[in-house]
Scaffold this motif. Sequence first.
Motif, PDB file in Angstrom:
ATOM      1  N   GLN A   1      -6.195  25.566   1.839  1.00 56.97           N
ATOM      2  CA  GLN A   1      -7.525  25.031   1.582  1.00 56.97           C
ATOM      3  C   GLN A   1      -7.796  23.931   2.466  1.00 56.97           C
ATOM      4  O   GLN A   1      -7.009  22.648   2.435  1.00 56.97           O
ATOM      5  CB  GLN A   1      -7.618  24.613   0.248  1.00 56.97           C
ATOM      6  N   LEU A   2      -8.719  23.890   3.396  1.00 56.86           N
ATOM      7  CA  LEU A   2      -9.081  22.773   4.277  1.00 56.86           C
ATOM      8  C   LEU A   2     -10.397  21.926   3.638  1.00 56.86           C
ATOM      9  O   LEU A   2     -11.474  22.506   3.856  1.00 56.86           O
ATOM     10  CB  LEU A   2      -9.264  23.506   5.874  1.00 56.86           C
ATOM     11  N   LEU A   3      -9.887  20.789   3.660  1.00 60.97           N
ATOM     12  CA  LEU A   3     -11.048  20.074   3.044  1.00 60.97           C
ATOM     13  C   LEU A   3     -11.101  18.799   3.981  1.00 60.97           C
ATOM     14  O   LEU A   3     -10.066  18.426   4.825  1.00 60.97           O
ATOM     15  CB  LEU A   3     -10.629  19.560   1.753  1.00 60.97           C
ATOM     16  N   THR A   4     -12.253  18.017   4.035  1.00 57.95           N
ATOM     17  CA  THR A   4     -12.423  16.715   4.629  1.00 57.95           C
ATOM     18  C   THR A   4     -12.450  15.608   3.849  1.00 57.95           C
ATOM     19  O   THR A   4     -12.540  15.589   2.434  1.00 57.95           O
ATOM     20  CB  THR A   4     -13.987  16.708   5.416  1.00 57.95           C
ATOM     21  N   HIS A   5     -12.200  14.605   4.524  1.00 58.07           N
ATOM     22  CA  HIS A   5     -12.331  13.087   3.505  1.00 58.07           C
ATOM     23  C   HIS A   5     -12.594  12.047   4.388  1.00 58.07           C
ATOM     24  O   HIS A   5     -13.070  12.279   5.828  1.00 58.07           O
ATOM     25  CB  HIS A   5     -10.841  12.747   3.013  1.00 58.07           C
ATOM     26  N   SER A   6     -12.872  10.930   4.224  1.00 62.78           N
ATOM     27  CA  SER A   6     -13.582   9.715   4.840  1.00 62.78           C
ATOM     28  C   SER A   6     -12.508   8.491   4.476  1.00 62.78           C
ATOM     29  O   SER A   6     -13.001   7.417   4.647  1.00 62.78           O
ATOM     30  CB  SER A   6     -14.765   9.401   4.511  1.00 62.78           C
ATOM     31  N   ASP A   7     -11.282   8.765   4.149  1.00 62.83           N
ATOM     32  CA  ASP A   7     -10.321   7.470   4.049  1.00 62.83           C
ATOM     33  C   ASP A   7      -9.860   7.123   5.418  1.00 62.83           C
ATOM     34  O   ASP A   7      -9.333   7.736   6.072  1.00 62.83           O
ATOM     35  CB  ASP A   7      -9.208   8.005   3.186  1.00 62.83           C
ATOM     36  N   PRO A   8      -9.778   5.732   5.318  1.00 56.42           N
ATOM     37  CA  PRO A   8      -9.105   5.074   6.708  1.00 56.42           C
ATOM     38  C   PRO A   8      -7.524   5.422   6.601  1.00 56.42           C
ATOM     39  O   PRO A   8      -6.958   5.586   5.292  1.00 56.42           O
ATOM     40  CB  PRO A   8      -9.447   3.609   6.504  1.00 56.42           C
ATOM     41  N   GLN A   9      -6.933   5.340   7.602  1.00 52.20           N
ATOM     42  CA  GLN A   9      -5.396   5.567   7.631  1.00 52.20           C
ATOM     43  C   GLN A   9      -4.677   4.450   6.969  1.00 52.20           C
ATOM     44  O   GLN A   9      -3.551   4.695   6.518  1.00 52.20           O
ATOM     45  CB  GLN A   9      -5.049   5.674   9.257  1.00 52.20           C
ATOM     46  N   GLU A  10      -5.191   3.340   6.826  1.00 57.99           N
ATOM     47  CA  GLU A  10      -4.658   2.165   6.217  1.00 57.99           C
ATOM     48  C   GLU A  10      -5.799   1.479   5.306  1.00 57.99           C
ATOM     49  O   GLU A  10      -6.621   0.936   5.630  1.00 57.99           O
ATOM     50  CB  GLU A  10      -4.178   1.340   7.252  1.00 57.99           C
ATOM     51  N   LEU A  11      -5.260   1.466   3.797  1.00 54.55           N
ATOM     52  CA  LEU A  11      -6.221   1.289   2.778  1.00 54.55           C
ATOM     53  C   LEU A  11      -6.478  -0.309   2.692  1.00 54.55           C
ATOM     54  O   LEU A  11      -7.433  -0.829   2.580  1.00 54.55           O
ATOM     55  CB  LEU A  11      -6.063   1.821   1.409  1.00 54.55           C
ATOM     56  N   LEU A  12      -5.222  -0.933   2.970  1.00 56.35           N
ATOM     57  CA  LEU A  12      -5.058  -2.497   2.826  1.00 56.35           C
ATOM     58  C   LEU A  12      -4.601  -3.014   4.008  1.00 56.35           C
ATOM     59  O   LEU A  12      -3.501  -3.603   4.005  1.00 56.35           O
ATOM     60  CB  LEU A  12      -4.472  -2.737   1.510  1.00 56.35           C
ATOM     61  N   PRO A  13      -5.212  -3.079   5.160  1.00 50.86           N
ATOM     62  CA  PRO A  13      -4.848  -3.868   6.345  1.00 50.86           C
ATOM     63  C   PRO A  13      -4.716  -5.179   6.055  1.00 50.86           C
ATOM     64  O   PRO A  13      -5.285  -5.806   5.021  1.00 50.86           O
ATOM     65  CB  PRO A  13      -5.825  -3.266   7.431  1.00 50.86           C
ATOM     66  N   ARG A  14      -4.215  -6.064   6.865  1.00 49.70           N
ATOM     67  CA  ARG A  14      -3.904  -7.164   6.806  1.00 49.70           C
ATOM     68  C   ARG A  14      -5.169  -8.260   6.505  1.00 49.70           C
ATOM     69  O   ARG A  14      -5.152  -9.160   5.747  1.00 49.70           O
ATOM     70  CB  ARG A  14      -3.398  -8.013   8.033  1.00 49.70           C
ATOM     71  N   GLU A  15      -6.383  -7.833   7.264  1.00 52.93           N
ATOM     72  CA  GLU A  15      -7.653  -8.771   7.199  1.00 52.93           C
ATOM     73  C   GLU A  15      -8.037  -8.531   5.620  1.00 52.93           C
ATOM     74  O   GLU A  15      -8.738  -9.365   5.207  1.00 52.93           O
ATOM     75  CB  GLU A  15      -8.565  -8.191   8.009  1.00 52.93           C
ATOM     76  N   VAL A  16      -7.901  -7.176   4.988  1.00 49.11           N
ATOM     77  CA  VAL A  16      -8.467  -7.104   3.813  1.00 49.11           C
ATOM     78  C   VAL A  16      -7.673  -8.000   2.751  1.00 49.11           C
ATOM     79  O   VAL A  16      -8.036  -8.433   1.803  1.00 49.11           O
ATOM     80  CB  VAL A  16      -8.412  -5.752   3.319  1.00 49.11           C
ATOM     81  N   LEU A  17      -6.291  -7.957   2.884  1.00 45.44           N
ATOM     82  CA  LEU A  17      -5.376  -8.806   1.832  1.00 45.44           C
ATOM     83  C   LEU A  17      -5.715 -10.279   2.092  1.00 45.44           C
ATOM     84  O   LEU A  17      -5.712 -10.792   1.171  1.00 45.44           O
ATOM     85  CB  LEU A  17      -3.779  -8.217   2.401  1.00 45.44           C
ATOM     86  N   ASP A  18      -6.013 -10.615   3.348  1.00 45.36           N
ATOM     87  CA  ASP A  18      -6.360 -12.009   3.579  1.00 45.36           C
ATOM     88  C   ASP A  18      -7.419 -12.397   2.757  1.00 45.36           C
ATOM     89  O   ASP A  18      -7.873 -13.484   2.238  1.00 45.36           O
ATOM     90  CB  ASP A  18      -6.393 -12.356   4.976  1.00 45.36           C
ATOM     91  N   GLU A  19      -8.561 -11.427   2.901  1.00 49.20           N
ATOM     92  CA  GLU A  19      -9.818 -11.763   2.208  1.00 49.20           C
ATOM     93  C   GLU A  19      -9.713 -11.863   0.920  1.00 49.20           C
ATOM     94  O   GLU A  19     -10.393 -12.366  -0.015  1.00 49.20           O
ATOM     95  CB  GLU A  19     -10.843 -10.533   2.417  1.00 49.20           C
ATOM     96  N   LEU A  20      -8.792 -10.967   0.338  1.00 54.92           N
ATOM     97  CA  LEU A  20      -8.356 -11.100  -1.279  1.00 54.92           C
ATOM     98  C   LEU A  20      -7.402 -12.223  -1.584  1.00 54.92           C
ATOM     99  O   LEU A  20      -7.009 -12.306  -2.834  1.00 54.92           O
ATOM    100  CB  LEU A  20      -7.827  -9.714  -1.583  1.00 54.92           C
ATOM    101  N   ASP A  21      -7.067 -13.213  -0.812  1.00 57.58           N
ATOM    102  CA  ASP A  21      -5.968 -14.164  -1.021  1.00 57.58           C
ATOM    103  C   ASP A  21      -4.795 -13.741  -1.358  1.00 57.58           C
ATOM    104  O   ASP A  21      -4.133 -13.944  -2.282  1.00 57.58           O
ATOM    105  CB  ASP A  21      -6.677 -15.196  -2.199  1.00 57.58           C
ATOM    106  N   LEU A  22      -4.225 -12.751  -0.466  1.00 57.04           N
ATOM    107  CA  LEU A  22      -3.136 -11.971  -0.843  1.00 57.04           C
ATOM    108  C   LEU A  22      -2.396 -12.049   0.618  1.00 57.04           C
ATOM    109  O   LEU A  22      -1.629 -11.150   0.946  1.00 57.04           O
ATOM    110  CB  LEU A  22      -3.079 -10.605  -0.874  1.00 57.04           C
ATOM    111  N   ALA A  23      -2.547 -13.096   1.437  1.00 58.51           N
ATOM    112  CA  ALA A  23      -1.847 -13.362   2.822  1.00 58.51           C
ATOM    113  C   ALA A  23      -0.511 -13.494   2.640  1.00 58.51           C
ATOM    114  O   ALA A  23       0.201 -12.923   3.493  1.00 58.51           O
ATOM    115  CB  ALA A  23      -2.513 -14.812   3.168  1.00 58.51           C
ATOM    116  N   SER A  24       0.193 -13.340   1.559  1.00 60.58           N
ATOM    117  CA  SER A  24       1.785 -13.666   1.466  1.00 60.58           C
ATOM    118  C   SER A  24       2.391 -12.121   0.886  1.00 60.58           C
ATOM    119  O   SER A  24       3.389 -12.296   0.992  1.00 60.58           O
ATOM    120  CB  SER A  24       2.036 -14.581   0.595  1.00 60.58           C
ATOM    121  N   TYR A  25       1.233 -11.102   0.926  1.00 66.42           N
ATOM    122  CA  TYR A  25       1.715  -9.795   0.449  1.00 66.42           C
ATOM    123  C   TYR A  25       1.510  -8.782   1.341  1.00 66.42           C
ATOM    124  O   TYR A  25       0.509  -9.019   2.334  1.00 66.42           O
ATOM    125  CB  TYR A  25       0.982  -9.628  -1.011  1.00 66.42           C
TER     126      TYR A  25
END
Length: 249
Positions: A194-218
């Motif tokens: 079954q061939l389906l489409t999606h719109s998810d990025p390859q990396e859900l939590l890149p460094r810039e998103v973690l920084d925005e969430l105050d998770l820079a050390s993770y």
Amino acid sequence: MTDCLRSTFGEADVTELPPNRRLITRRNNDLLEKVKEHPRADIKIGAKIFLNRFSEPALTEAVEKLFETLNVSYLDNLILAYHPTGASVVGNGNGGTPEPGEEEEEQEVKEGVIEWAVGSDNAVGNLKKLWSLLERYAGDGKIGQLGIADLDADSLKELYDASTVHPSIAQINLAACCVVPPQLQAYCNQNEIQLLTHSDPQELLPREVLDELDLASYGAGWTSRYQVHIKCRGVLAAKGFIVSLDRSN
């Protein structure tokens, strides 16, 4: 997902786990009530695991956390999104900002082409090892269907030929390849995938998103997304994310 994380951190219940781990959940979580509201035979539970590095223990933990969080012993389907190189970046000397007209040219060149794990050594070999792990769950009757995300036709064929539990679902991101590659579509048709489409990025939590969430050390270890649907009615009863974060220093 980032909104969910902010909400969870804002109303968090924290449980200390050995060794040196914490389980953070949203206070007054009604997930289990929603899942148990209907008989298991009347609901369909699907999940997708996002993994950006090769790690069999991480994949095992992600699967087991799905069973534990949902308090079930069986998943109807599970899709693996394995991107060992993360999201691709177009380099042009301008810090990743396309020159005028460059973005359109890049789009035109890649139309109908899926580029998976570019620059990653032995990506297919590592994927086979991860897939073998999932096959054991399927063989034990704990997962009904196995799926894979974003493989090109050659990589999908190599995985299919090497597997005992073949992928029955293939997801592609049309934002990355614009149109369905004809070779991939033909292969899926030939092998009842079954061939389906999606719109998810390859990396859900890149460094810039973690920084925005105050998770820079993770750093993100793995992420799972689950959906619980009521059969026949097509109603979404529950949806959520499970995220594993590792301290990077």
